[in-house]
Write an enzyme that holds these catalytic residues in place. Sequence first.
Site, PDB file in Angstrom:
ATOM      1  N   SER A   8     -12.753  11.089   8.493  1.00  0.00           N
ATOM      2  CA  SER A   8     -13.349   9.971   9.228  1.00  0.00           C
ATOM      3  C   SER A   8     -14.738   9.642   8.698  1.00  0.00           C
ATOM      4  O   SER A   8     -15.650   9.322   9.450  1.00  0.00           O
ATOM      5  CB  SER A   8     -13.414  10.280  10.730  1.00  0.00           C
ATOM      6  OG  SER A   8     -12.147  10.528  11.254  1.00  0.00           O
ATOM      7  N   SER A   9     -14.916   9.705   7.395  1.00  0.00           N
ATOM      8  CA  SER A   9     -16.239   9.584   6.802  1.00  0.00           C
ATOM      9  C   SER A   9     -16.489   8.246   6.126  1.00  0.00           C
ATOM     10  O   SER A   9     -17.583   7.993   5.640  1.00  0.00           O
ATOM     11  CB  SER A   9     -16.430  10.698   5.768  1.00  0.00           C
ATOM     12  OG  SER A   9     -15.424  10.609   4.772  1.00  0.00           O
ATOM     13  N   GLY A  10     -15.477   7.374   6.047  1.00  0.00           N
ATOM     14  CA  GLY A  10     -15.653   6.136   5.318  1.00  0.00           C
ATOM     15  C   GLY A  10     -15.419   6.272   3.831  1.00  0.00           C
ATOM     16  O   GLY A  10     -15.801   5.412   3.049  1.00  0.00           O
ATOM     17  N   ASP A  38      -8.626   0.870  -1.525  1.00  0.00           N
ATOM     18  CA  ASP A  38      -8.693   2.326  -1.393  1.00  0.00           C
ATOM     19  C   ASP A  38      -7.648   3.029  -2.239  1.00  0.00           C
ATOM     20  O   ASP A  38      -7.959   3.900  -3.060  1.00  0.00           O
ATOM     21  CB  ASP A  38      -8.530   2.726   0.073  1.00  0.00           C
ATOM     22  CG  ASP A  38      -9.642   2.180   0.951  1.00  0.00           C
ATOM     23  OD1 ASP A  38     -10.680   1.775   0.405  1.00  0.00           O
ATOM     24  OD2 ASP A  38      -9.470   2.145   2.177  1.00  0.00           O
TER      25      ASP A  38
END
Length: 431
Positions: free
Chosen positions: A147-149, A197
Amino acid sequence: MGEWSWPSEAQLNGIRQTVSEMAGRGIEDVRVVVSPYRICPLGAHIDHQGGTVSAMTINKGILLGFVPSGDTQVILRSGQFKGEARFRVDEVQCPRKNANDASEIEIDEDCDWGSYARGALYALQSRQNSLVQGIIGYIIGPEGMDSSGLSSSAAVGVAYLMALETANNLAVSPEENIEYDRLIENEFWGLRNGILDQSAILLSSYGCLLCMNCKTKEHKLIHPPKLGENHETEWQQAYKILLAFSGLKHNLTVNPGYNRRVAECQEAAAVLLHASGDGAAEPLLSNVEPEAYQTHKHILEPNLAKRAEHYFSENMRVSKGFKAWASGRFEDFGTLISESGLSSIQNYECGSEPLIQLRQILLRAPGVFGARFSGAGFRGCCVALVDTDHAAEAATFVREEYKKVQPELASLLNPDTAVMICEAGDSARVI
């Protein structure tokens, strides 16, 4: 160090031993998917509009050890989450509720962490792939970076795809896996993101900057300059990648801000296309000619005008950035990163107060060339390009200064991983 600094032999051997014990098989039978995290220095929030983006992987990410199960069973364990995920590859997988549905319930990763494996199966099934072999696997990521980007969800999805494909002897190209991972994100989870991504994870090459036209799907790798006989060593010594974590965690599939911004971009495109006499075109900002934007932008409502301004200015920054990278002008490249970050705040209007504060701290840190949010900007971390000689000093500075402005969030972070110094990485692979 360098290309193969991650994963280490100790990490690989630990995963192989775990899977060997789970499956009752020899260590030599265990394969490992290496699926790196990515950063997007330039090209923020324009991939879903068909813009041109830049990306590169880092030497951190997801490791998935696995062996074919010998039947249709999938049995998975995680280094981060409790319990086992179990299902069969001959089970038909169905999409989760759309993220725009007001009744959507936030994913509890502790209970539902295996859903991305189901999503990978869904994607493969949706293109009529015949899977007869399950896997027994163990997946683990770096501490503090979920969940860090950094596109951990895409890295997880790619890892499961490659493991299932390998177990079933499916020959799948990187371009096909980009599409499969898009199906996981867009169809299975209902997140309206683009293909940046998974493209970065699957197409990157060590030390290169990936240039991706998200409209045409064309891509190229921009190599760093050859500075001499030891050019690879020289550019490695020129910069490091600094990751500074905010302590904020929020799943994009339940954050309406992300999908709302995408819809606003499409609305702006529809207005501009109609005004330029091309109303039949798909409402994407990449279908609007820059001249038409300049001619008609005055008719856009304020919010839509900001989204369009971010798109067109960001596309220009990407173009300038590719030239700077190819010339080894990392300071100029960093300036463009900072300009991108400012536009994300002012025009795209993403970024919470902690992330904005963290970015400002990074820009004051010694040796930092430039900084912006990593990922959507609603939670996670900031990424910076930093002079190698000042990287450690900058990391200490950011860690201490963030404690002053966000003591509660900073207390949630592991001091050893709150700010990380990383290097360029390579593409996803099975070893």
